[in-house]
Design a protein around this motif. Structure first.
Motif, PDB file in Angstrom:
ATOM      1  N   ALA A   1       0.828  -1.203   0.000  1.00 27.13           N
ATOM      2  CA  ALA A   1       0.000   0.000   0.000  1.00 27.13           C
ATOM      3  C   ALA A   1       0.865   1.257   0.000  1.00 27.13           C
ATOM      4  O   ALA A   1       0.641   2.188  -0.779  1.00 27.13           O
ATOM      5  N   ALA A   2       1.865   1.290   0.877  1.00 30.74           N
ATOM      6  CA  ALA A   2       2.765   2.448   0.930  1.00 30.74           C
ATOM      7  C   ALA A   2       3.521   2.609  -0.376  1.00 30.74           C
ATOM      8  O   ALA A   2       3.642   3.722  -0.911  1.00 30.74           O
ATOM      9  N   THR A   3       4.014   1.509  -0.908  1.00 31.84           N
ATOM     10  CA  THR A   3       4.781   1.549  -2.157  1.00 31.84           C
ATOM     11  C   THR A   3       3.928   2.047  -3.314  1.00 31.84           C
ATOM     12  O   THR A   3       4.351   2.900  -4.101  1.00 31.84           O
ATOM     13  N   MET A   4       2.712   1.529  -3.434  1.00 30.69           N
ATOM     14  CA  MET A   4       1.824   1.929  -4.521  1.00 30.69           C
ATOM     15  C   MET A   4       1.423   3.393  -4.398  1.00 30.69           C
ATOM     16  O   MET A   4       1.487   4.159  -5.370  1.00 30.69           O
ATOM     17  N   LEU A   5       1.000   3.816  -3.210  1.00 31.54           N
ATOM     18  CA  LEU A   5       0.494   5.166  -3.033  1.00 31.54           C
ATOM     19  C   LEU A   5       1.607   6.205  -3.136  1.00 31.54           C
ATOM     20  O   LEU A   5       1.437   7.247  -3.775  1.00 31.54           O
ATOM     21  N   MET A   6       2.758   5.924  -2.526  1.00 29.59           N
ATOM     22  CA  MET A   6       3.879   6.859  -2.613  1.00 29.59           C
ATOM     23  C   MET A   6       4.418   6.933  -4.038  1.00 29.59           C
ATOM     24  O   MET A   6       4.986   7.943  -4.448  1.00 29.59           O
ATOM     25  N   GLY A   7       4.245   5.847  -4.797  1.00 28.18           N
ATOM     26  CA  GLY A   7       4.700   5.814  -6.183  1.00 28.18           C
ATOM     27  C   GLY A   7       3.618   6.150  -7.182  1.00 28.18           C
ATOM     28  O   GLY A   7       3.772   5.879  -8.378  1.00 28.18           O
ATOM     29  N   HIS A   8       2.502   6.711  -6.697  1.00 19.88           N
ATOM     30  CA  HIS A   8       1.382   7.091  -7.576  1.00 19.88           C
ATOM     31  C   HIS A   8       0.944   5.914  -8.444  1.00 19.88           C
ATOM     32  O   HIS A   8       0.663   6.073  -9.631  1.00 19.88           O
ATOM     33  N   PHE A   9       0.903   4.725  -7.863  1.00 18.62           N
ATOM     34  CA  PHE A   9       0.440   3.481  -8.481  1.00 18.62           C
ATOM     35  C   PHE A   9       1.377   2.957  -9.571  1.00 18.62           C
ATOM     36  O   PHE A   9       1.068   1.973 -10.229  1.00 18.62           O
ATOM     37  N   SER A  10       2.519   3.613  -9.779  1.00 15.63           N
ATOM     38  CA  SER A  10       3.539   3.106 -10.711  1.00 15.63           C
ATOM     39  C   SER A  10       4.890   3.163  -9.997  1.00 15.63           C
ATOM     40  O   SER A  10       5.770   3.954 -10.361  1.00 15.63           O
ATOM     41  N   PRO A  11       5.061   2.354  -8.948  1.00 12.64           N
ATOM     42  CA  PRO A  11       6.218   2.512  -8.054  1.00 12.64           C
ATOM     43  C   PRO A  11       7.536   2.079  -8.693  1.00 12.64           C
ATOM     44  O   PRO A  11       7.579   1.201  -9.556  1.00 12.64           O
ATOM     45  N   GLU A  12       8.591   2.727  -8.233  1.00 12.57           N
ATOM     46  CA  GLU A  12       9.947   2.385  -8.657  1.00 12.57           C
ATOM     47  C   GLU A  12      10.819   1.986  -7.476  1.00 12.57           C
ATOM     48  O   GLU A  12      11.939   1.524  -7.664  1.00 12.57           O
ATOM     49  N   LYS A  13      10.327   2.180  -6.250  1.00 15.13           N
ATOM     50  CA  LYS A  13      11.089   1.790  -5.064  1.00 15.13           C
ATOM     51  C   LYS A  13      10.117   1.329  -3.987  1.00 15.13           C
ATOM     52  O   LYS A  13       8.922   1.616  -4.045  1.00 15.13           O
ATOM     53  N   ILE A  14      10.658   0.604  -3.012  1.00 20.03           N
ATOM     54  CA  ILE A  14       9.859   0.076  -1.904  1.00 20.03           C
ATOM     55  C   ILE A  14       9.804   1.092  -0.769  1.00 20.03           C
ATOM     56  O   ILE A  14      10.798   1.738  -0.440  1.00 20.03           O
ATOM     57  N   TYR A  15       8.632   1.241  -0.182  1.00 18.78           N
ATOM     58  CA  TYR A  15       8.456   2.044   1.021  1.00 18.78           C
ATOM     59  C   TYR A  15       8.003   1.105   2.142  1.00 18.78           C
ATOM     60  O   TYR A  15       6.910   0.548   2.084  1.00 18.78           O
ATOM     61  N   GLY A  16       8.858   0.915   3.130  1.00 13.22           N
ATOM     62  CA  GLY A  16       8.529   0.015   4.224  1.00 13.22           C
ATOM     63  C   GLY A  16       7.412   0.536   5.098  1.00 13.22           C
ATOM     64  O   GLY A  16       6.721  -0.216   5.767  1.00 13.22           O
ATOM     65  N   GLU A  17       7.248   1.844   5.130  1.00 13.49           N
ATOM     66  CA  GLU A  17       6.150   2.457   5.857  1.00 13.49           C
ATOM     67  C   GLU A  17       5.818   3.768   5.151  1.00 13.49           C
ATOM     68  O   GLU A  17       6.516   4.188   4.239  1.00 13.49           O
TER      69      GLU A  17
ATOM     70  N   LYS B   1      -2.059  12.829   4.769  1.00 11.98           N
ATOM     71  CA  LYS B   1      -3.308  12.336   4.184  1.00 11.98           C
ATOM     72  C   LYS B   1      -3.749  11.074   4.922  1.00 11.98           C
ATOM     73  O   LYS B   1      -3.768   9.983   4.348  1.00 11.98           O
ATOM     74  N   PRO B   2      -4.122  11.218   6.195  1.00  8.18           N
ATOM     75  CA  PRO B   2      -4.453  10.035   6.998  1.00  8.18           C
ATOM     76  C   PRO B   2      -5.653   9.258   6.456  1.00  8.18           C
ATOM     77  O   PRO B   2      -5.669   8.029   6.532  1.00  8.18           O
ATOM     78  N   ARG B   3      -6.644   9.951   5.901  1.00 15.65           N
ATOM     79  CA  ARG B   3      -7.821   9.245   5.377  1.00 15.65           C
ATOM     80  C   ARG B   3      -7.432   8.400   4.158  1.00 15.65           C
ATOM     81  O   ARG B   3      -7.882   7.260   4.012  1.00 15.65           O
ATOM     82  N   LEU B   4      -6.598   8.966   3.284  1.00 15.70           N
ATOM     83  CA  LEU B   4      -6.116   8.213   2.124  1.00 15.70           C
ATOM     84  C   LEU B   4      -5.339   6.988   2.586  1.00 15.70           C
ATOM     85  O   LEU B   4      -5.517   5.885   2.044  1.00 15.70           O
ATOM     86  N   TRP B   5      -4.498   7.152   3.598  1.00 15.50           N
ATOM     87  CA  TRP B   5      -3.701   6.026   4.093  1.00 15.50           C
ATOM     88  C   TRP B   5      -4.603   4.946   4.686  1.00 15.50           C
ATOM     89  O   TRP B   5      -4.410   3.763   4.419  1.00 15.50           O
ATOM     90  N   GLN B   6      -5.598   5.350   5.468  1.00 15.67           N
ATOM     91  CA  GLN B   6      -6.509   4.367   6.069  1.00 15.67           C
ATOM     92  C   GLN B   6      -7.296   3.615   5.003  1.00 15.67           C
ATOM     93  O   GLN B   6      -7.432   2.385   5.052  1.00 15.67           O
ATOM     94  N   GLU B   7      -7.811   4.344   4.011  1.00 16.12           N
ATOM     95  CA  GLU B   7      -8.555   3.697   2.935  1.00 16.12           C
ATOM     96  C   GLU B   7      -7.635   2.825   2.085  1.00 16.12           C
ATOM     97  O   GLU B   7      -8.026   1.744   1.632  1.00 16.12           O
ATOM     98  N   GLY B   8      -6.418   3.321   1.858  1.00 19.61           N
ATOM     99  CA  GLY B   8      -5.453   2.534   1.082  1.00 19.61           C
ATOM    100  C   GLY B   8      -5.078   1.242   1.779  1.00 19.61           C
ATOM    101  O   GLY B   8      -5.018   0.169   1.148  1.00 19.61           O
ATOM    102  N   GLN B   9      -4.814   1.324   3.081  1.00 25.32           N
ATOM    103  CA  GLN B   9      -4.542   0.108   3.855  1.00 25.32           C
ATOM    104  C   GLN B   9      -5.675  -0.894   3.730  1.00 25.32           C
ATOM    105  O   GLN B   9      -5.463  -2.086   3.487  1.00 25.32           O
ATOM    106  N   LYS B  10      -6.890  -0.412   3.881  1.00 24.42           N
ATOM    107  CA  LYS B  10      -8.064  -1.289   3.811  1.00 24.42           C
ATOM    108  C   LYS B  10      -8.167  -1.971   2.451  1.00 24.42           C
ATOM    109  O   LYS B  10      -8.404  -3.184   2.365  1.00 24.42           O
TER     110      LYS B  10
END
Length: 267
Positions: free
Chosen positions: A77-93, A101-110
């Motif tokens: 979820a972090a990797t996809m969202l931080m990479g605008h759905f076209s990721p090039e690197k891993i985000y561990g958190e 954007k806490p609401r986006l993060w909560q919905e993205g996690q779900k």
């Protein structure tokens, strides 16, 4: 003495200004990395594609070697969202998402938990299985439909040989015949994902809606049923059609690409 104090105060002010500038630059940079992403995007083509690549897959498997964990869903979820759905690197958190954007993060996690959070095993219990990324490829004689899933084939084009197992635990939500899907079964996982197994030759047992299923449990055997009234067989090569669907704010069933889920389980 007064001159010395002036110089000390000046140095402290310059240091404070430098820190504030660096902090401000970091905030602007952080906000820029996640700008333009909204919760509505979790229903868009970028989310549905679940786009990874082999390098990212290797990194995810190193971070999350046990597929039973839910951690891989948060990493993805972090990797996809931080990479605008076209990721090039891993985000561990995703501290930027959590902060700005806490609401986006909560919905993205779900949403990503529904797809990735309950995975345990590959869906075909065989040594040689072949599949490719055919997401949204044309289907039908006129190409008027799009392929919302992934097809898996065995070495032999023969029904009733290859065991199909549930990749998650969950409950049977749908079972029986569909004109296009043939004999199919749908499992709802604990995190809300709907996992769809179609074109079965037969079932592992007489399932009923509401039955509990364990990960790895036999659901049936790969077949070539469908494309007609109940009992129609042989209209295409023997294979398993695997589909994954999630519930969103505006869709009761939104299909997503299962290819990288299969690659993850096959890794």
């Amino acid at each position: 003495m007064k001159q010395f104090r002036y110089q000390v105060v000046r140095l402290w002010l310059l240091l404070a200004l430098a820190v504030l500038c660096q902090y401000g630059e970091g905030v602007l940079c952080g906000r820029g990395m996640i700008s333009g992403i909204n919760t509505e995007d979790l229903e868009g083509d970028g989310f549905r594609e679940q786009k990874l690549n082999e390098e990212l897959l290797v990194q995810i498997l190193k971070l999350c070697p046990d597929p039973v964990q839910k951690r891989q869903a948060d990493v993805i979820a972090a990797t996809m969202l931080m990479g605008h759905f076209s990721p090039e690197k891993i985000y561990g958190e995703a501290p930027l998402l959590k902060r700005y954007k806490p609401r986006l993060w909560q919905e993205g996690q779900k949403s990503y938990q529904a797809v990735w959070g309950d995975l345990e095993c590959f869906p075909v219990a065989a040594t040689a299985v072949f599949y490719e990324d055919s997401w949204l490829a044309p289907r039908g004689s006129r190409g008027d439909r799009r392929h919302e899933g992934c097809d898996l084939f065995g070495e032999k084009d023969a029904p009733g040989i290859y065991p199909v197992v549930s990749i998650t635990r969950g409950k049977v939500e749908q079972i029986g015949w569909l004109p296009l899907g043939g004999y199919r079964i749908g499992i709802r996982s604990p995190s809300g994902g709907y996992f769809y197994y179609a074109h079965l030759d037969s079932y592992g047992r007489e399932f009923q809606e509401g039955d509990s299923v364990k990960a790895g449990q036999l659901l049936g055997y790969m077949g070539n049923t469908g494309y007609g009234p109940e009992g129609t067989r042989g209209e295409f090569a023997t294979h398993l059609h695997m589909g994954i669907y999630v519930k969103t704010q505006n869709h009761s069933e939104l299909s997503v690409n299962p290819y990288w889920v299969l690659r993850f389980l096959d890794g």
